[in-house]
Design an enzyme around this catalytic site. Structure first.
Site: not given
Ligand code: HMG
Ligand code: MG
Length: 309
Positions: A18-19, A210, A212, A243, A252
Site C-alpha cells: 500500500r504505502d 511508522h 519514513h 505519499c 518507509n
Molecule cells: P473528495 O474529492 O473531497 O471526495 O476526496 P468527495 O466525497 O467530494 O467525492 C468526490 C468524488 O470522489 C466522487 O466521485 C466520489 O464518489 C469519489 P464523482 O461523483 O466525482 O465521480 N470518492 C471516492 N471514490 C473511491 N473511493 C472513495 C471515495 N470517496 C469519494 N473512498 C477523498 C476525498 C478522501 C476521497 C480523497 O481526498 C482521497 O481519496 N484521498 C486519498 C489520499 C491518499 O490515499 N493518500 C495516501 C494515503 S495516506 C498516507 O500515505 C499516510 C500514511 O502512510 C501515514 C503517514 O506516512 O503519514 C497512512
Molecule cells: Mg506512510
C-alpha cells in the site's frame, strides 16, 4: 544502552503493497502486488497493509483494490489491513472482508486538507461512522496519524497537536494508532515526544511507529520508540514508498533493515530475513530499480560474491 528497557516481542506490519506502491507513477499489475503479498506472508509477516479504497482520481495506483484483495491467498494468523478514508471507501472495502481498516488523519491542518480534502475536525466526523460500521462488522480499526513531528506545509508539529489527534481518534473508538513521521524529518527525541503525547490516550500495546526514512533517521527513530516500549512498527519491504501528498518524502524504513536491527538486538520477529530479501528483490526488479534497503543490498552482494555464477 540497557536491553532491559526494550520490549520482549515485536510485531512488524509491512505496508509495502500500500504505502510502498501508492506513489508509483507506472501502474503495477495486480498480479505483481498479489505476488508481493504472498512473498511477504511466506517470509513470516503477520500483518500486511494490502491496499486502499480511496479515490482513483487521487491515487490511481490503488484503483485495483478489489482485484488485489480477491487475489490474495490468505494465510490463517495473518492480518490483512486496508485504508478507508470515508464510508464510501469502507463500503467498498467491506466486500473484500479485510481484517482491519485504517482511517487516516493528520496532526497538521494543511496536510489533512491536501491529503483527504478536509479539516482535521471534518475528518473525524467522516471517520466516526466508518469506525462504528467496522466494529459492528467485526473488523478491527486502526488510525494512522500523519505528520506527528513535521509537515511538508506547516513545518514542525508540536506534540500537543499529536495528543489532540490521538484523543479525537480515541473518542470515536479507534482501537490503535500509528505515530507517523510522514516526511521522515524526525529525530529520536522528537519522535519520543510524539509517542509520549499519544501515550496520554493509548497504552503502549496500541501504538505503532511508522517512520519514513527521507533524512535517514528512521532506524534511530525505531530504536528510540523501542526504548519507550513500542513494539509494533510499520515498515516497507525494499524501503518502497512515499505519499503523493507529501512531495519529496521517500519510502518507509525498509523492513529488511528493521528486521536486521531487531534480530541484532536479540528480538524475535518471526521473519525469515533471507526470504524477505527475496521479496524485496522481486518487487525492486519489477520496478526496475535497486532495493532501498541497505541490509538487502549487503546481503545480495554477499550472495553474489559467494556464488558469482
Ligand atoms: P473528495 O474529492 O473531497 O471526495 O476526496 P468527495 O466525497 O467530494 O467525492 C468526490 C468524488 O470522489 C466522487 O466521485 C466520489 O464518489 C469519489 P464523482 O461523483 O466525482 O465521480 N470518492 C471516492 N471514490 C473511491 N473511493 C472513495 C471515495 N470517496 C469519494 N473512498 C477523498 C476525498 C478522501 C476521497 C480523497 O481526498 C482521497 O481519496 N484521498 C486519498 C489520499 C491518499 O490515499 N493518500 C495516501 C494515503 S495516506 C498516507 O500515505 C499516510 C500514511 O502512510 C501515514 C503517514 O506516512 O503519514 C497512512
Ligand atoms: Mg506512510
Amino acid at each position: 544502552m540497557s536491553l532491559e528497557t526494550l520490549p520482549t516481542k515485536v510485531r512488524l506490519i509491512d505496508v509495502g503493497p500500500r504505502d510502498g506502491l501508492q506513489n508509483e507513477k507506472q501502474p503495477v499489475p495486480a498480479a505483481v502486488k498479489i505476488e508481493l503479498v504472498h512473498r511477504l506472508q511466506a517470509a513470516g509477516l503477520k500483518e500486511i497493509e494490502v491496499t486502499s479504497y480511496v479515490s482513483p482520481r487521487w491515487v490511481p495506483q490503488m484503483a485495483d483494490n478489489h482485484e488485489v484483495m480477491a487475489g490474495v491467498r490468505r494465510q490463517p494468523g495473518v492480518r490483512y489491513s486496508v485504508l478507508t478514508p470515508n464510508l464510501k471507501g469502507f463500503e467498498a472495502a467491506l466486500l473484500d472482508r479485510p481484517d482491519e481498516i485504517v482511517v487516516f488523519g493528520a496532526a497538521s491542518e494543511a496536510f489533512s486538507q491536501k491529503n483527504i480534502n478536509c479539516s482535521i475536525a471534518e475528518s473525524i466526523d467522516r471517520f466516526a461512522p466508518v469506525v462504528d460500521a467496522a466494529l459492528k462488522a467485526g473488523i478491527a480499526v486502526r488510525g494512522a496519524m500523519s505528520c506527528t513531528v513535521g509537515c511538508p506545509y506547516e513545518g514542525d508539529i508540536a506534540p500537543e497537536r499529536v495528543g489532540m489527534l490521538a484523543r479525537l481518534m480515541k473518542d470515536i473508538g479507534v482501537q490503535r494508532v500509528d505515530v507517523a513521521d510522514t516526511i521522515g524529518v524526525g529525530t529520536p527525541l522528537k519522535v519520543q515526544r510524539a509517542i509520549e503525547a499519544t501515550l496520554a490516550h493509548y497504552d503502549i500495546d496500541h501504538i505503532s511507529g511508522h517512520f519514513h526514512d527521507t533524512y535517514g533517521q528512521a532506524l534511530s527513530n525505531t530504536l528510540a520508540a523501542l526504548q519507550l516500549g513500542v513494539w509494533n512498527f510499520q515498515s516497507s519491504v525494499a524501503g518502497l514508498g512515499g505519499c503523493p501528498y507529501a512531495k519529496g518524502a521517500t519510502g518507509n524504513v525498509a523492513t529488511e533493515d528493521v528486521v536486521y536491527l531487531l534480530h541484532g538486538l536479540g528480538l524475535d520477529t518471526g521473519i525469515d530475513l533471507d526470504a524477505l530479501v527475496d521479496a524485496g528483490a522481486f518487487i525492486s526488479q519489477h520496478l526496475g530499480r535497486p532495493t532501498g534497503s541497505r541490509v538487502a543490498r549487503a546481503l545480495l552482494a554477499k550472495r553474489a560474491a559467494a556464488d558469482p555464477a
